[in-house]
Design a protein around this motif. Structure first.
Motif, PDB file in Angstrom:
ATOM      1  N   PRO A 323       0.819  -1.210   0.000  1.00 54.81           N
ATOM      2  CA  PRO A 323       0.000   0.000   0.000  1.00 54.81           C
ATOM      3  C   PRO A 323       0.855   1.263   0.000  1.00 54.81           C
ATOM      4  CG  PRO A 323       0.035  -0.960   2.187  1.00 54.81           C
ATOM      5  CD  PRO A 323       0.738  -1.943   1.296  1.00 54.81           C
ATOM      6  N   TYR A 324       0.263   2.367  -0.435  1.00 54.14           N
ATOM      7  CA  TYR A 324       0.992   3.613  -0.522  1.00 54.14           C
ATOM      8  C   TYR A 324       1.401   4.097   0.873  1.00 54.14           C
ATOM      9  CZ  TYR A 324      -1.554   3.789  -5.018  1.00 54.14           C
ATOM     10  OH  TYR A 324      -2.093   3.505  -6.239  1.00 54.14           O
ATOM     11  N   PRO A 325       2.690   4.333   1.121  1.00 54.54           N
ATOM     12  CA  PRO A 325       3.113   4.925   2.410  1.00 54.54           C
ATOM     13  C   PRO A 325       2.928   6.444   2.354  1.00 54.54           C
ATOM     14  CG  PRO A 325       5.026   4.381   1.085  1.00 54.54           C
ATOM     15  CD  PRO A 325       3.824   3.962   0.266  1.00 54.54           C
ATOM     16  N   LEU A 326       1.689   6.887   2.288  1.00 51.26           N
ATOM     17  CA  LEU A 326       1.367   8.278   1.971  1.00 51.26           C
ATOM     18  C   LEU A 326       1.893   9.251   3.015  1.00 51.26           C
ATOM     19  CD1 LEU A 326      -0.094  10.042  -0.132  1.00 51.26           C
ATOM     20  CD2 LEU A 326      -2.117   9.908   1.311  1.00 51.26           C
ATOM     21  N   ALA A 351     -10.069  -0.529  -3.142  1.00 50.56           N
ATOM     22  CA  ALA A 351     -10.968  -1.038  -2.107  1.00 50.56           C
ATOM     23  C   ALA A 351     -10.264  -2.014  -1.170  1.00 50.56           C
ATOM     24  CB  ALA A 351     -12.177  -1.724  -2.741  1.00 50.56           C
ATOM     25  N   LYS A 352      -9.186  -2.639  -1.641  1.00 51.04           N
ATOM     26  CA  LYS A 352      -8.548  -3.707  -0.873  1.00 51.04           C
ATOM     27  C   LYS A 352      -7.277  -3.277  -0.147  1.00 51.04           C
ATOM     28  CE  LYS A 352     -10.279  -7.401  -3.899  1.00 51.04           C
ATOM     29  NZ  LYS A 352      -9.908  -8.492  -4.844  1.00 51.04           N
ATOM     30  N   GLU A 353      -6.563  -2.295  -0.671  1.00 51.31           N
ATOM     31  CA  GLU A 353      -5.259  -1.918  -0.121  1.00 51.31           C
ATOM     32  C   GLU A 353      -5.202  -0.422   0.162  1.00 51.31           C
ATOM     33  OE1 GLU A 353      -2.852  -3.734   0.798  1.00 51.31           O
ATOM     34  OE2 GLU A 353      -3.061  -5.678  -0.176  1.00 51.31           O
ATOM     35  N   PRO A 354      -5.863   0.049   1.211  1.00 54.96           N
ATOM     36  CA  PRO A 354      -5.794   1.484   1.527  1.00 54.96           C
ATOM     37  C   PRO A 354      -4.380   1.887   1.914  1.00 54.96           C
ATOM     38  CG  PRO A 354      -6.818   0.278   3.326  1.00 54.96           C
ATOM     39  CD  PRO A 354      -6.660  -0.705   2.198  1.00 54.96           C
ATOM     40  N   PRO A 355      -4.031   3.153   1.686  1.00 59.27           N
ATOM     41  CA  PRO A 355      -2.668   3.602   2.009  1.00 59.27           C
ATOM     42  C   PRO A 355      -2.429   3.661   3.509  1.00 59.27           C
ATOM     43  CG  PRO A 355      -4.021   5.467   1.408  1.00 59.27           C
ATOM     44  CD  PRO A 355      -4.854   4.237   1.136  1.00 59.27           C
TER      45      PRO A 355
END
Length: 478
Positions: A323-326, A351-355
């Motif tokens: 996931p994004y390390p935002l 939908a499956k991998e939120p940041p």
């Protein structure tokens, strides 16, 4: 006697031919692949202190990937099956008409099957809205763009046996109205590509050609209202030197090159990272002639966009991490613009991998109704970012509608705060939720978690749980 001798020689030759891939592994094993996947590792005899009962099966999978002269056999088999029978011998590639190849992972979108549920579409759009909200609160501009699958634009070359469509709708067509509801800035590449009479994707690759990359780049920066080179006055040489990714998958040792373009513009950026190629997972660029800074989360379609963006922005940060390390990147690099680029076939990842980012602060209006449900809540260290706690669970279906949102109140001592959580889809369904919370916000040993679900006007408290920080699971612990 001669006939018997000939039979022996024939059987020996057949046996030798069958043994060659296995025996040859000692000298010339196959250790690389042109397929878009990771090769199987040699299996272990023991797993977690016990004998590996699946060792022989895993050994067979290892042999299938590494037997000697694999590229030769795969290429020969592909040539026979595609040339004579017009089918592919690989699960990852679809052989179309007139020499066209398609990526098999796009078939569900093309046929309108195995699509996201209505709740799944909501989850994707809702999560993107939280990303946008977080980015804008930090003073940066946000933009989402979705490169179309090749057969979404040029499906007329798909084979006859893949023409039975389950429906006419697609995930992207259902997602776009939801993005508009949430005011998520979106660069629509579908409409601009559909207006072009010229084919802008490669026949034997899953991606656009260089002219298609220019069109996407111009569309994105026009949407951002960013001044940029539009390449209309730049000379483009047409050269037959491109070997597509699908071409390499199905014909590892040979393939027909196709036409592509090379724009004759001198690049003004340079790499800050020790970059091997645009395929690298993390790339940082510097351009003294550019303006502003860009953080771009991308996939393989971003490979051709990266040089164009790096030639526009003074500082470029390009990530393929999921996931994004935002939060980490926003705090470390302070970009002025954040672009998320995700190919159509992978829209479900929203939908499956939120940041990994702190959920936006929120306020619950009115008094929530208490209800009794089987909703669970867990708290543990994030497997992706050890500086964060991951609060997650699954809502009971009785308290979930298509647009149900999830808020989490965190009480630490006398301090309490409310955050909006990501709504998540997984193998069990679409009722999951996730909130990432920085550890420095939970310095007390006791944390109380209240989970609320509902809509804009009516809320329900679905569960309450207390956790001892000293007893929470930490990543890597048995």
């Amino acid at each position: 006697m001669k006939k018997k001798k000939g039979s022996i020689i024939y059987m020996a030759a057949c046996l030798l031919l069958c043994m060659l891939p296995f025996v040859g592994m000692a000298a010339v094993p196959t250790n690389s692949t042109t397929e878009n996947r990771t090769m199987t590792a040699f299996p272990k005899l023991k797993k977690e202190g016990q004998w590996n009962v699946g060792f022989m099966k895993e050994l067979g999978a290892y042999f299938e990937d590494h037997f000697a002269f694999r590229p030769v056999f795969v290429t020969a088999d592909s040539k026979i099956q595609s040339g004579i029978f017009q089918v592919s011998n690989m699960d990852t590639v679809i052989v179309g008409t007139d020499g066209w190849l398609y990526y098999a992972a796009t078939l569900d979108d093309y046929l309108g099957q195995n699509l996201l549920s209505e709740r799944g579409i909501f989850n994707a759009a809702h999560n993107l809205s939280l990303i946008k909200q977080s980015v804008e609160q930090k003073g940066a501009s946000f933009l989402l763009t979705v490169p179309p699958n090749k057969n979404s634009l040029y499906g007329e070359h798909m084979p006859y046996y893949d023409q039975r469509k389950a429906g006419s709708s697609k995930n992207i067509e259902r997602l776009e109205p939801e993005l508009a509801k949430w005011n998520v800035p979106y660069a629509d590449l579908f409409s601009v590509f559909q207006k072009e009479k010229e084919v802008l994707y490669l026949k034997r690759d899953s991606h656009w050609n260089e002219k298609g990359a220019i069109l996407a780049y111009n569309t994105m920066l026009d949407t951002l209202d960013c001044e940029h080179e539009n390449y209309e006055a730049v000379e483009a040489l047409r050269m037959k030197t491109e070997y597509g990714d699908l071409n390499k998958m199905i014909y590892p040792l040979c393939g027909e090159p196709e036409w592509n373009y090379q724009y004759q513009k001198k690049e003004t950026y340079h790499y800050v990272t020790e970059t091997q190629s645009v395929e690298d997972a993390w790339i940082q660029t510097k351009n003294k002639e550019g303006e502003g800074s860009l953080l771009m989360f991308r996939d393989s379609f971003g490979n051709t966009l990266l040089p164009l963006m790096a030639d526009t922005y003074e500082d470029g940060y390009f990530s393929k991490e999921i996931p994004y390390p935002l939060d980490t990147y926003m705090e470390q690099y302070h970009p002025q613009t954040v672009i998320v680029e995700k190919v159509e076939r992978n829209l479900d990842e929203f939908a499956k991998e939120p940041p990994v980012m702190t959920g936006p602060a929120a306020t619950l209006n009115g008094t929530p109704d208490p209800i009794n449900t089987d909703t669970d809540v867990r708290m543990e260290e994030s497997e992706y970012a050890p500086d964060y706690w991951k609060i997650s669970g699954t809502l009971d279906s009785s308290c979930v509608e298509t647009d149900t949102r999830v808020f989490i109140k965190v009480t630490v001592g006398e301090t309490e705060a409310v955050y909006e959580a990501f709504t998540v889809s997984d193998e069990q369904g679409d009722n999951g939720y996730v909130l990432y919370l920085p550890k420095n916000q939970t310095l007390s040993d006791t944390v109380c978690i209240d989970v609320f679900a509902g809509g804009d006007k009516r809320w329900c408290k679905v569960c309450t749980e207390e956790f001892l920080i000293s007893q929470l699971p930490v990543s890597g612990e048995e």
